[in-house]
Design a protein around this motif. Structure first.
Motif, short mmCIF file in Angstrom:
data_model
loop_
_atom_site.label_atom_id
_atom_site.label_comp_id
_atom_site.label_asym_id
_atom_site.label_seq_id
_atom_site.Cartn_x
_atom_site.Cartn_y
_atom_site.Cartn_z
N PRO A 3 0.83 -1.21 0.00
CA PRO A 3 0.00 0.00 0.00
C PRO A 3 0.86 1.26 0.00
O PRO A 3 1.95 1.27 0.56
CB PRO A 3 -0.81 -0.10 1.29
N ASP A 7 -0.54 4.60 6.98
CA ASP A 7 -1.54 3.62 7.42
C ASP A 7 -2.59 4.30 8.30
O ASP A 7 -2.49 5.49 8.63
CB ASP A 7 -0.87 2.46 8.14
N CYS A 8 -3.59 3.53 8.68
CA CYS A 8 -4.70 4.06 9.49
C CYS A 8 -4.22 4.61 10.83
O CYS A 8 -4.69 5.68 11.26
CB CYS A 8 -5.74 2.98 9.73
N ALA A 11 -2.58 7.97 10.26
CA ALA A 11 -3.59 8.96 9.87
C ALA A 11 -4.41 9.42 11.08
O ALA A 11 -4.62 10.62 11.27
CB ALA A 11 -4.51 8.39 8.79
N HIS A 34 -5.05 9.53 2.54
CA HIS A 34 -5.45 8.30 3.22
C HIS A 34 -6.96 8.30 3.48
O HIS A 34 -7.65 7.31 3.20
CB HIS A 34 -4.69 8.13 4.54
N VAL A 35 -7.47 9.40 3.99
CA VAL A 35 -8.90 9.50 4.30
C VAL A 35 -9.74 9.37 3.03
O VAL A 35 -10.81 8.76 3.06
CB VAL A 35 -9.18 10.82 5.06
N ASP A 37 -9.08 7.48 0.56
CA ASP A 37 -9.04 6.08 0.12
C ASP A 37 -9.56 5.08 1.14
O ASP A 37 -9.78 3.92 0.80
CB ASP A 37 -7.61 5.69 -0.26
N CYS A 38 -9.72 5.47 2.39
CA CYS A 38 -10.06 4.54 3.47
C CYS A 38 -11.45 4.89 4.04
O CYS A 38 -11.59 5.91 4.72
CB CYS A 38 -9.00 4.58 4.56
N ALA A 39 -12.42 4.05 3.79
CA ALA A 39 -13.79 4.33 4.24
C ALA A 39 -13.88 4.43 5.76
O ALA A 39 -14.61 5.28 6.29
CB ALA A 39 -14.74 3.26 3.71
N LYS A 40 -13.16 3.56 6.46
CA LYS A 40 -13.22 3.57 7.93
C LYS A 40 -12.67 4.88 8.49
O LYS A 40 -13.30 5.52 9.35
CB LYS A 40 -12.42 2.38 8.48
N CYS A 41 -11.52 5.30 8.00
CA CYS A 41 -10.92 6.56 8.48
C CYS A 41 -11.73 7.77 8.01
O CYS A 41 -11.83 8.76 8.73
CB CYS A 41 -9.47 6.67 8.03
N ARG A 42 -12.32 7.68 6.82
CA ARG A 42 -13.16 8.77 6.33
C ARG A 42 -14.37 8.95 7.23
O ARG A 42 -14.74 10.06 7.60
CB ARG A 42 -13.58 8.52 4.89
#
Length: 80
Positions: A3, A7-8, A11, A34-35, A37-42
């Motif tokens: 990746p 990472d999460c 972030a 990152h946010v 691309d990452c649904a959880k962090c978004r």
């Protein structure tokens, strides 16, 4: 292919500085990417943005910031 970017954990460690616009531009760009691309962090970022906006809105309506802070802390402690 590994990746790209941060990472999460990284972030989320930078999230509050990011939301306060207190990160250097390069780090802010990493969190933003990152946010995006990452649904959880978004989802977490969206929640934190909404929470901060709500707190700012309430704070703007109160002259006694220390009293407001105490009331918020009591509610939070009561909620566990």
């Amino acid at each position: 292919m590994p990746p790209r970017g941060i990472d999460c954990t990284t972030a989320m460690r930078r999230l509050y500085a990011f939301l306060d616009r207190a990160l250097p531009a390069s780090e802010a760009a990493e969190v933003e990417a990152h946010v995006a691309d990452c649904a959880k962090c978004r989802a977490h970022t969206d929640f934190e943005r909404a929470l901060l906006a709500s707190i700012r809105g309430v704070r703007a309506r109160h002259d006694d910031v220390d009293g407001l802070r105490g009331a918020v802390l009591r509610v939070l402690h009561g909620a566990g």
